[in-house]
Design a protein around this motif. Structure first.
Motif, short mmCIF file in Angstrom:
data_model
loop_
_atom_site.label_atom_id
_atom_site.label_comp_id
_atom_site.label_asym_id
_atom_site.label_seq_id
_atom_site.Cartn_x
_atom_site.Cartn_y
_atom_site.Cartn_z
N GLU A 245 0.83 -1.21 0.00
CA GLU A 245 0.00 0.00 0.00
C GLU A 245 0.87 1.26 0.00
O GLU A 245 0.56 2.24 -0.70
CB GLU A 245 -0.95 -0.03 1.21
CG GLU A 245 -2.03 -1.07 1.00
CD GLU A 245 -2.75 -1.47 2.27
OE1 GLU A 245 -3.79 -2.12 2.14
OE2 GLU A 245 -2.27 -1.18 3.38
N ALA A 246 1.96 1.22 0.76
CA ALA A 246 2.87 2.38 0.79
C ALA A 246 3.42 2.67 -0.60
O ALA A 246 3.62 3.83 -0.98
CB ALA A 246 4.02 2.11 1.77
N LEU A 247 3.65 1.63 -1.38
CA LEU A 247 4.14 1.80 -2.76
C LEU A 247 3.21 2.74 -3.54
O LEU A 247 3.66 3.67 -4.22
CB LEU A 247 4.21 0.43 -3.45
CG LEU A 247 4.56 0.42 -4.92
CD1 LEU A 247 6.03 0.80 -5.11
CD2 LEU A 247 4.31 -0.97 -5.54
N ALA A 248 1.90 2.50 -3.41
CA ALA A 248 0.93 3.33 -4.14
C ALA A 248 0.83 4.71 -3.53
O ALA A 248 0.77 5.73 -4.24
CB ALA A 248 -0.42 2.64 -4.14
N GLU A 249 0.81 4.77 -2.20
CA GLU A 249 0.63 6.08 -1.54
C GLU A 249 1.81 7.01 -1.85
O GLU A 249 1.62 8.20 -2.11
CB GLU A 249 0.47 5.89 -0.03
CG GLU A 249 -0.89 5.28 0.30
CD GLU A 249 -0.93 4.52 1.61
OE1 GLU A 249 -1.94 3.84 1.85
OE2 GLU A 249 0.05 4.57 2.37
N LEU A 250 3.01 6.46 -1.87
CA LEU A 250 4.19 7.28 -2.18
C LEU A 250 4.25 7.61 -3.67
O LEU A 250 4.56 8.73 -4.07
CB LEU A 250 5.47 6.54 -1.75
CG LEU A 250 5.64 6.37 -0.24
CD1 LEU A 250 6.74 5.35 0.07
CD2 LEU A 250 5.97 7.70 0.41
N GLY A 251 3.94 6.63 -4.50
CA GLY A 251 4.04 6.83 -5.95
C GLY A 251 2.96 7.73 -6.51
O GLY A 251 3.16 8.37 -7.54
N CYS A 252 1.80 7.76 -5.86
CA CYS A 252 0.68 8.55 -6.39
C CYS A 252 0.45 9.83 -5.60
O CYS A 252 -0.55 10.52 -5.84
CB CYS A 252 -0.61 7.73 -6.37
SG CYS A 252 -0.57 6.30 -7.43
N ALA A 253 1.35 10.17 -4.69
CA ALA A 253 1.17 11.40 -3.89
C ALA A 253 1.03 12.58 -4.84
O ALA A 253 1.81 12.72 -5.78
CB ALA A 253 2.37 11.60 -2.97
N GLY A 254 0.04 13.39 -4.65
CA GLY A 254 -0.14 14.57 -5.50
C GLY A 254 -1.03 14.34 -6.70
O GLY A 254 -1.33 15.26 -7.46
N LEU A 255 -1.50 13.11 -6.91
CA LEU A 255 -2.32 12.84 -8.11
C LEU A 255 -3.82 13.02 -7.88
O LEU A 255 -4.59 13.03 -8.83
CB LEU A 255 -2.07 11.42 -8.62
CG LEU A 255 -0.74 11.16 -9.32
CD1 LEU A 255 -0.72 9.77 -9.94
CD2 LEU A 255 -0.48 12.21 -10.39
N ARG A 256 -4.24 13.16 -6.61
CA ARG A 256 -5.69 13.20 -6.33
C ARG A 256 -6.38 14.32 -7.11
O ARG A 256 -7.48 14.15 -7.63
CB ARG A 256 -5.95 13.38 -4.83
CG ARG A 256 -7.41 13.22 -4.48
CD ARG A 256 -7.64 13.33 -2.99
NE ARG A 256 -6.88 12.37 -2.21
CZ ARG A 256 -7.17 11.07 -2.11
NH1 ARG A 256 -8.24 10.59 -2.71
NH2 ARG A 256 -6.43 10.28 -1.39
N ALA A 257 -5.71 15.47 -7.20
CA ALA A 257 -6.35 16.63 -7.83
C ALA A 257 -6.12 16.66 -9.35
O ALA A 257 -6.66 17.54 -10.02
CB ALA A 257 -5.82 17.91 -7.20
N ARG A 258 -5.32 15.72 -9.87
CA ARG A 258 -5.03 15.79 -11.31
C ARG A 258 -6.16 15.12 -12.10
O ARG A 258 -6.39 13.92 -12.00
CB ARG A 258 -3.70 15.11 -11.63
CG ARG A 258 -3.39 15.21 -13.12
CD ARG A 258 -1.95 15.02 -13.45
NE ARG A 258 -1.07 15.74 -12.57
CZ ARG A 258 0.20 15.43 -12.37
NH1 ARG A 258 0.73 14.39 -12.98
NH2 ARG A 258 0.93 16.14 -11.55
N ALA A 259 -6.85 15.92 -12.93
CA ALA A 259 -7.95 15.36 -13.74
C ALA A 259 -7.37 14.38 -14.75
O ALA A 259 -6.34 14.64 -15.36
CB ALA A 259 -8.68 16.49 -14.46
N GLY A 260 -8.03 13.25 -14.89
CA GLY A 260 -7.62 12.26 -15.89
C GLY A 260 -6.26 11.63 -15.64
O GLY A 260 -5.60 11.19 -16.59
N ALA A 261 -5.83 11.58 -14.38
CA ALA A 261 -4.52 10.99 -14.06
C ALA A 261 -4.47 9.54 -14.57
O ALA A 261 -5.48 8.83 -14.54
CB ALA A 261 -4.29 11.03 -12.56
N ARG A 262 -3.29 9.14 -15.04
CA ARG A 262 -3.13 7.78 -15.56
C ARG A 262 -2.02 7.08 -14.79
O ARG A 262 -0.87 7.55 -14.77
CB ARG A 262 -2.80 7.82 -17.06
CG ARG A 262 -3.93 8.45 -17.86
CD ARG A 262 -3.75 8.18 -19.33
NE ARG A 262 -3.87 6.77 -19.63
CZ ARG A 262 -3.20 6.16 -20.59
NH1 ARG A 262 -2.35 6.81 -21.33
NH2 ARG A 262 -3.37 4.87 -20.81
N VAL A 263 -2.38 5.97 -14.17
CA VAL A 263 -1.45 5.22 -13.33
C VAL A 263 -1.32 3.80 -13.88
O VAL A 263 -2.32 3.20 -14.28
CB VAL A 263 -1.95 5.18 -11.86
CG1 VAL A 263 -1.02 4.35 -10.99
CG2 VAL A 263 -2.10 6.59 -11.30
#
Ligand SMILES: C[S@@+](CC[C@H](N)C(=O)[O-])C[C@H]1O[C@@H](n2cnc3c(N)ncnc32)[C@H](O)[C@@H]1O
Length: 228
Positions: free
Chosen positions: A49-67
């Protein structure tokens, strides 16, 4: 005490061994032949879970983010990534072994709250390297947990992902502010050097397998933009 019950077993292509799924009550276990101990256990998922939380930090507000998430396993990283992004995001999970996808569509899905049912999830049944090699600056984040990390691989074919060529391909596949996060069983100074040579700004985090306890795992963070 409940007994372990076997739910499925599958042969991995190219002599990769045999993967076995078992359940004991609410606990699930995946074992790979030839490897001592478990590959995954549903009770231990803090570092996934930490892998995702660290890697996606800052993406919540990005419209259309692609992971892009490479591998599915028990779905913890995928579920955590979905929790880090907004409603218009797309999270693609690449999983090499079709049976693992089927297991997650079935009973195993309950471990991480059935992330394959989320409408933002896309499944690529195949090697994550195929999507990375396609390039195109397509991804805002790439989260890799396909093996033990850059060293001590269980699948020899995964070597490319951590090699100089693979690391450069990941750099090309990420958007301008893209972030790579890589799960590893332990530190690897040579991998850090390869990341820097490919043009990444790097940082290394040590995370625990369970909240505040359990084994220590390493997360490599590699960003195309300077890390603040
Ligand atoms: C350690 S598990 C991932 C655990 C996952 N992070 C979780 O939260 O449960 C590794 C997974 O990656 C898959 N895998 C291995 N090599 C792969 C590759 N090259 N591309 C896609 N999936 C791969 C394996 O089949 C396995 O399901």
């Amino acid at each position: 005490m409940n007994r372990w019950e076997e739910l499925g077993r599958v042969q991995i292509p190219n002599n990769g061994g045999e993967l076995k799924l078992s359940r004991r009550g609410q606990e699930y276990s995946i074992r790979l032949s030839g490897i001592r101990g478990e590959l995954m256990n549903s009770r231990v998922h803090g570092s996934e879970e930490a892998l995702a939380e660290l890697g996606c930090a800052g993406l919540r507000a990005r419209a259309g983010a692609r992971v892009l998430v490479g591998g599915l396993g028990m779905g913890f990283t995928l579920a955590a990534a979905l929790g880090c992004v907004g409603e218009s995001a797309e999270v693609t999970v690449a999983e090499l072994i079709p049976a693992v996808v089927e297991w997650n569509r079935g009973p195993l899905g309950e471990c991480a709250g059935h992330p394959l049912r989320d409408s933002r999830t896309r499944v690529h049944s195949g090697d994550v390297a195929e999507l990375i090699a396609a390039g195109g600056a397509a991804w805002d984040a790439i989260l890799l947990d396909v093996d033990n990390g850059p060293e001590g691989l269980t699948q020899a074919d995964n070597q490319w992902l951590y090699s100089e060529a693979g690391t450069r391909a990941i750099h090309r596949a990420l958007g301008p502010a893209g972030m790579l996060a890589v799960w590893s069983a332990g530190p690897d100074p040579l991998y850090l050097i390869r990341l820097k040579k490919a043009g990444f700004h790097t940082s290394v985090r040590t995370v625990r397998a369970r909240p505040g306890k359990g084994s220590r795992h390493t997360i490599f963070l590699a960003s195309k933009a300077a890390l603040i």
